[in-house]
Design a protein around this motif. Structure first.
Motif, PDB file in Angstrom:
ATOM      1  N   ILE A   1      34.782  32.938  16.807  1.00 57.22           N
ATOM      2  CA  ILE A   1      33.895  33.409  15.772  1.00 57.22           C
ATOM      3  C   ILE A   1      32.640  32.897  15.596  1.00 57.22           C
ATOM      4  O   ILE A   1      32.454  32.038  15.872  1.00 57.22           O
ATOM      5  N   GLY A   2      31.880  34.108  15.494  1.00 54.88           N
ATOM      6  CA  GLY A   2      30.266  33.919  15.384  1.00 54.88           C
ATOM      7  C   GLY A   2      29.854  33.288  13.882  1.00 54.88           C
ATOM      8  O   GLY A   2      29.124  32.094  14.095  1.00 54.88           O
TER       9      GLY A   2
ATOM     10  N   ASP B   1      33.456  26.321  12.759  1.00 54.98           N
ATOM     11  CA  ASP B   1      34.523  25.245  13.251  1.00 54.98           C
ATOM     12  C   ASP B   1      35.332  24.816  11.921  1.00 54.98           C
ATOM     13  O   ASP B   1      36.065  23.848  12.135  1.00 54.98           O
ATOM     14  N   THR B   2      35.310  25.488  10.720  1.00 57.89           N
ATOM     15  CA  THR B   2      35.917  24.980   9.623  1.00 57.89           C
ATOM     16  C   THR B   2      37.444  25.795   9.873  1.00 57.89           C
ATOM     17  O   THR B   2      38.279  25.529   9.110  1.00 57.89           O
TER      18      THR B   2
ATOM     19  N   GLY C   1      42.977  25.388  21.044  1.00 57.04           N
ATOM     20  CA  GLY C   1      42.203  25.209  22.353  1.00 57.04           C
ATOM     21  C   GLY C   1      42.853  25.975  23.390  1.00 57.04           C
ATOM     22  O   GLY C   1      42.189  26.241  24.407  1.00 57.04           O
ATOM     23  N   SER C   2      44.178  26.040  23.328  1.00 56.61           N
ATOM     24  CA  SER C   2      44.752  26.730  24.677  1.00 56.61           C
ATOM     25  C   SER C   2      45.825  27.992  23.970  1.00 56.61           C
ATOM     26  O   SER C   2      46.760  28.214  24.815  1.00 56.61           O
TER      27      SER C   2
ATOM     28  N   CYS D   1      33.954  21.107   5.041  1.00 60.56           N
ATOM     29  CA  CYS D   1      34.678  20.142   5.276  1.00 60.56           C
ATOM     30  C   CYS D   1      35.653  20.349   6.472  1.00 60.56           C
ATOM     31  O   CYS D   1      36.125  21.729   6.451  1.00 60.56           O
ATOM     32  N   GLU D   2      36.075  19.509   7.188  1.00 63.31           N
ATOM     33  CA  GLU D   2      37.028  19.733   8.338  1.00 63.31           C
ATOM     34  C   GLU D   2      38.431  20.327   7.882  1.00 63.31           C
ATOM     35  O   GLU D   2      38.813  20.011   6.802  1.00 63.31           O
ATOM     36  N   THR D   3      38.829  21.460   8.414  1.00 62.36           N
ATOM     37  CA  THR D   3      39.889  22.285   8.226  1.00 62.36           C
ATOM     38  C   THR D   3      39.789  23.107   6.975  1.00 62.36           C
ATOM     39  O   THR D   3      41.039  23.633   6.561  1.00 62.36           O
ATOM     40  N   PHE D   4      38.605  23.496   6.469  1.00 59.41           N
ATOM     41  CA  PHE D   4      38.785  24.036   5.193  1.00 59.41           C
ATOM     42  C   PHE D   4      38.752  25.640   5.221  1.00 59.41           C
ATOM     43  O   PHE D   4      38.250  26.146   4.161  1.00 59.41           O
TER      44      PHE D   4
END
Length: 286
Positions: free
Chosen positions: A74-75, A107-108, A10-11, A180-183
């Motif tokens: 990213i779109g 958001d993956t 995020g930074s 799934c998260e982080t995939f």
């Protein structure tokens, strides 16, 4: 150019990997970030290139710095399934007549060395090394392969992590097993198109706990990169900063004999694509 983003999630700050392959150069004095707006701005990219060639970019101390995804904001992430002859064969699938298209949510996407989380209740988390295409110009109804290639800003390594039970056995589309998260680890670099003269001549490799599992080439793609971009543009508008994951070669856990060696917490996956860099992820339980 090899563009990247470093810092805490995020930074991140924009950077460039020098020609020596080790020195990072700080781009934050020239651009706010590496995103679709930058990739569509030929003048800004030209300023980066000129400053790099003139040796005007300050060195960035990379000690202890996390490498984030090489692209911000990213779109969409468009994915192509079953796009290698050997992968289709190992899974028993027929060769597709047209590209198989599905999506991953933006958001993956995580950094190339970030932790990958094994979903709760997962028994079939799988690996997939893939060539990612990053769009640099708005693409609508492209007519030719040359036109498609001209709309590409660059390329990156992508890890299309998949949960096969969620994807195949739970009904509906593939989305449950892909989002799934982080995939979707991405990076380490966004390598500009001029440094990849032939996207159909790249080797892809992936190791699990040091054992080579995938060893393929983009030459084995059923639908080459240019055709994938042209084809997708017939069904949706592609914008600067959109990503297309172009499929994986043979060697995934799904294609192995039973008991299939699906990933578990504690496993380490490493993957690389020729000229585009290397990733390393440790898996942990969600």
């Amino acid at each position: 150019m090899k563009l990247l983003r470093v810092g805490t999630a995020g930074s991140e700050r924009p950077a460039l990997l020098d020609q020596d392959g080790t020195t990072l150069r700080d781009l934050s004095g020239l651009v706010a970030d590496i995103d679709g707006a930058l990739l569509a701005d030929d003048a800004a990219l030209g300023r980066i290139r000129s400053a790099a060639e003139a040796g005007e970019l300050p060195v960035l101390d990379a000690t202890g710095l996390r490498v984030g995804p090489p692209l911000a904001r990213i779109g969409k992430v468009v994915c192509i399934g079953l796009n290698y002859h050997d992968h289709a064969a190992e899974t028993g699938a027929a060769t597709p007549a047209e590209p198989v298209v599905f999506f991953k949510a933006a958001d993956t996407v995580v950094g190339p060395n970030d932790t990958v989380l094994v979903p709760r209740t997962s028994e079939k988390t799988d690996w997939e090394v893939e060539l990612a295409v990053v769009i640099g110009r708005t693409a609508r109804y492209l007519e030719s392969h040359d036109e498609a290639l001209a709309h590409i800003a660059g390329y990156a390594v992508a890890h299309d992590v998949s949960e096969r039970e969620f994807q195949i056995e739970r009904g509906g589309t593939w989305d449950k097993g892909k989002n799934c998260e982080t995939f979707n680890p991405l990076g380490p670099w966004l390598v500009t198109r001029d440094e990849v003269p032939d996207p159909q001549a790249l080797s892809l490799k992936l190791w699990v706990n040091g054992e080579l599992k995938q060893n393929g080439s983009t030459a084995d793609q059923i639908f080459p990169v240019a055709e994938v971009v042209r084809y997708v543009s017939q069904f949706m508008t592609l914008y600067p900063g959109d990503v297309i994951n172009t499929g994986t070669p043979a060697g995934v856990a799904l294609g192995q004999p039973d008991p299939k060696p699906y990933l578990r917490a504690g496993d380490v996956v490493e993957l690389e694509i020729e000229g585009l860099g290397r990733q390393r992820q440790e898996l942990k339980d969600a």
